[in-house]
Motif scaffolding. Sequence first.
Motif, PDB file in Angstrom:
ATOM      1  N   UNK A   1     -13.552 -28.210 -38.735  1.00  0.00           N
ATOM      2  CA  UNK A   1     -14.218 -28.477 -40.012  1.00  0.00           C
ATOM      3  C   UNK A   1     -15.707 -28.706 -39.807  1.00  0.00           C
ATOM      4  N   UNK A   2     -16.067 -29.415 -38.754  1.00  0.00           N
ATOM      5  CA  UNK A   2     -17.479 -29.669 -38.462  1.00  0.00           C
ATOM      6  C   UNK A   2     -18.176 -28.357 -38.094  1.00  0.00           C
ATOM      7  N   UNK A   3     -17.563 -27.555 -37.257  1.00  0.00           N
ATOM      8  CA  UNK A   3     -18.151 -26.268 -36.885  1.00  0.00           C
ATOM      9  C   UNK A   3     -18.294 -25.345 -38.088  1.00  0.00           C
TER      10      UNK A   3
ATOM     11  N   UNK B   1      -7.533 -33.924 -34.143  1.00  0.00           N
ATOM     12  CA  UNK B   1      -8.866 -33.830 -33.575  1.00  0.00           C
ATOM     13  C   UNK B   1      -9.403 -32.395 -33.680  1.00  0.00           C
ATOM     14  N   UNK B   2      -8.540 -31.420 -33.424  1.00  0.00           N
ATOM     15  CA  UNK B   2      -8.949 -30.018 -33.504  1.00  0.00           C
ATOM     16  C   UNK B   2      -9.337 -29.636 -34.926  1.00  0.00           C
ATOM     17  N   UNK B   3      -8.643 -30.180 -35.906  1.00  0.00           N
ATOM     18  CA  UNK B   3      -8.967 -29.904 -37.305  1.00  0.00           C
ATOM     19  C   UNK B   3     -10.346 -30.440 -37.660  1.00  0.00           C
TER      20      UNK B   3
END
Length: 122
Positions: A8-10, A2-4
Amino acid sequence: MRALIICAVLFAVVVIFVFSSSGWLSGFFSKLLSLSDNLPEITADDVSNVVNEVSKAWKEGKAAVLLFFDKEETDNIDGSINKLIGAVKNMDEKEYTAAVNELRFEIRRMMEMLRIKFENVF
């Protein structure tokens, strides 16, 4: 995982923001340069209207430019526009020509700073 995805979105959002801002700034400075290139001779009847149009265009975009450039850089353009307005008020042809050239120089310098070059990055 989830953190990845969040990272990636940010990262994608930041990259899109940087490139879209660069595109907007390029268009803004191109418009400003074309307005300054089309400044009439000081003896023209509509010279004060055209100078006011350049000043208005700069004031509309200045806040956005301040996000990406140093205040000193924007103050140089402000000073050039103020000299231009003063020259029109005084009807001083030499001062007007010098102010137009200074304004064009400052705009081109800002456009040069937008280019991706080694000296602009470091």
